[in-house]
Write an enzyme that holds these catalytic residues in place. Sequence first.
Site, short mmCIF file in Angstrom:
data_model
loop_
_atom_site.label_atom_id
_atom_site.label_comp_id
_atom_site.label_asym_id
_atom_site.label_seq_id
_atom_site.Cartn_x
_atom_site.Cartn_y
_atom_site.Cartn_z
N GLY A 57 0.87 -1.18 0.00
CA GLY A 57 0.00 0.00 0.00
C GLY A 57 0.89 1.21 0.00
O GLY A 57 1.88 1.26 -0.73
N GLU A 58 0.59 2.16 0.86
CA GLU A 58 1.40 3.37 0.96
C GLU A 58 1.94 3.42 2.39
O GLU A 58 1.18 3.60 3.34
CB GLU A 58 0.49 4.57 0.62
CG GLU A 58 1.15 5.91 0.76
CD GLU A 58 2.46 6.01 -0.01
OE1 GLU A 58 2.51 5.64 -1.18
OE2 GLU A 58 3.45 6.45 0.61
N SER A 59 3.25 3.24 2.52
CA SER A 59 3.78 3.06 3.87
C SER A 59 3.65 4.31 4.74
O SER A 59 3.53 4.19 5.96
CB SER A 59 5.24 2.59 3.82
OG SER A 59 6.01 3.44 3.01
N CYS A 93 6.06 -5.35 0.53
CA CYS A 93 6.21 -4.01 -0.04
C CYS A 93 6.12 -2.93 1.04
O CYS A 93 7.05 -2.78 1.82
CB CYS A 93 5.22 -3.82 -1.18
SG CYS A 93 5.77 -2.57 -2.33
N ARG A 127 12.94 3.45 0.05
CA ARG A 127 11.63 3.37 -0.61
C ARG A 127 11.76 3.65 -2.11
O ARG A 127 12.68 4.34 -2.53
CB ARG A 127 10.67 4.39 0.01
CG ARG A 127 10.33 4.10 1.46
CD ARG A 127 9.35 5.15 1.98
NE ARG A 127 8.08 5.06 1.29
CZ ARG A 127 7.34 6.12 0.97
NH1 ARG A 127 7.74 7.33 1.25
NH2 ARG A 127 6.19 5.95 0.35
N ILE A 164 5.69 -3.04 -7.40
CA ILE A 164 4.96 -1.79 -7.59
C ILE A 164 5.60 -0.73 -6.69
O ILE A 164 5.48 -0.80 -5.47
CB ILE A 164 3.47 -1.94 -7.25
CG1 ILE A 164 2.85 -3.10 -8.05
CG2 ILE A 164 2.72 -0.64 -7.51
CD1 ILE A 164 1.46 -3.52 -7.60
N ARG A 165 6.29 0.21 -7.29
CA ARG A 165 7.03 1.24 -6.53
C ARG A 165 7.72 0.58 -5.31
O ARG A 165 7.53 0.99 -4.16
CB ARG A 165 6.09 2.38 -6.10
CG ARG A 165 5.55 3.17 -7.30
CD ARG A 165 4.72 4.36 -6.89
NE ARG A 165 3.56 4.00 -6.11
CZ ARG A 165 3.39 4.25 -4.81
NH1 ARG A 165 4.31 4.91 -4.14
NH2 ARG A 165 2.30 3.87 -4.21
N HIS A 223 4.97 -8.47 -4.48
CA HIS A 223 3.60 -8.79 -4.05
C HIS A 223 3.20 -10.22 -4.37
O HIS A 223 2.52 -10.46 -5.38
CB HIS A 223 2.62 -7.84 -4.74
CG HIS A 223 2.72 -6.43 -4.30
ND1 HIS A 223 2.02 -5.92 -3.24
CD2 HIS A 223 3.47 -5.42 -4.77
CE1 HIS A 223 2.32 -4.65 -3.07
NE2 HIS A 223 3.20 -4.31 -3.98
N GLU A 268 0.96 -11.81 -3.09
CA GLU A 268 -0.50 -11.92 -2.97
C GLU A 268 -1.19 -11.60 -4.30
O GLU A 268 -2.38 -11.82 -4.45
CB GLU A 268 -1.02 -11.01 -1.84
CG GLU A 268 -0.99 -9.52 -2.10
CD GLU A 268 0.39 -8.88 -1.91
OE1 GLU A 268 1.38 -9.62 -1.77
OE2 GLU A 268 0.47 -7.64 -1.93
N1 GLN Z 1 6.32 2.68 -2.40
C1 GLN Z 1 5.34 2.30 -1.47
C2 GLN Z 1 5.71 2.73 -0.08
O1 GLN Z 1 6.85 2.90 0.27
C3 GLN Z 1 5.13 0.82 -1.43
C4 GLN Z 1 4.40 0.39 -2.64
C5 GLN Z 1 3.62 -0.87 -2.44
O2 GLN Z 1 3.36 -1.32 -1.33
N2 GLN Z 1 3.21 -1.41 -3.54
O3 GLN Z 1 4.82 2.91 0.68
#
Ligand code: GLN
Length: 196
Positions: free
Chosen positions: A56-58, A85, A112, A140-141, A176, A178
């Site tokens: 998600g978005e940390s 992630c 990150r 993903i990022r 990921h 999942e």
């Molecule tokens: N770049 C995101 C972060 O640092 C992580 C991306 C993800 O969980 N897919 O929060």
Amino acid sequence: MGARIGVLALQGDVSEHIDAFRNAARAFGSEASVMVTPVRKPDEITDLDAVAIPGGESTTISRLIEKNGLFEPLVEFEGGIFATCAGMVMMARSVDDPRIRPLGLMDYTVIRNAFGRQRESFEADVKIAGLDRPFHAVFIRAPVAEHPGNGIKIVGTLPEGIIALEQERYMALSFHPELGNDPRLHIRFLKNCGLI
Ligand code: GLN
């Protein structure tokens, strides 16, 4: 009673994790012995055998962990933790972003979004120690880990850095598992924790 697994449902790909654990248990043949639920509150965590911290978005996940009073309960949690992630960011001892207070449960540092803007997301077949064939991984990022300390097992790397680590009942992955249909890492985590 079977293993109780909670997926931290603050933000991120929660339902994918729930499905992935159920599929993994089914693939292993022990569906009946694994119960997976979303969790949001401190008292929902205490009785679990394992927790997943999703991607998600940390920065958001860190803020919501604080807001929901989950920081201490997660640090003190005695079960397994499966972190992907943004979850891997949260498990670290330090992160290159002051907005995040990592749980410090695993001894590594995190960078990150380590794969650069051009490669915001990509898929790759990666070699994971202990798996007989490569794992098709979705990034993903994604973060990478650096400076692993004693007791950390590095189980996957790419040229950019470490992408998979284990430490007894903890597993942290920058991709990921999942997303996709390969249950091998979920199964391995459940086995590492003695839950299947
Ligand atoms: N770049 C995101 C972060 O640092 C992580 C991306 C993800 O969980 N897919 O929060």
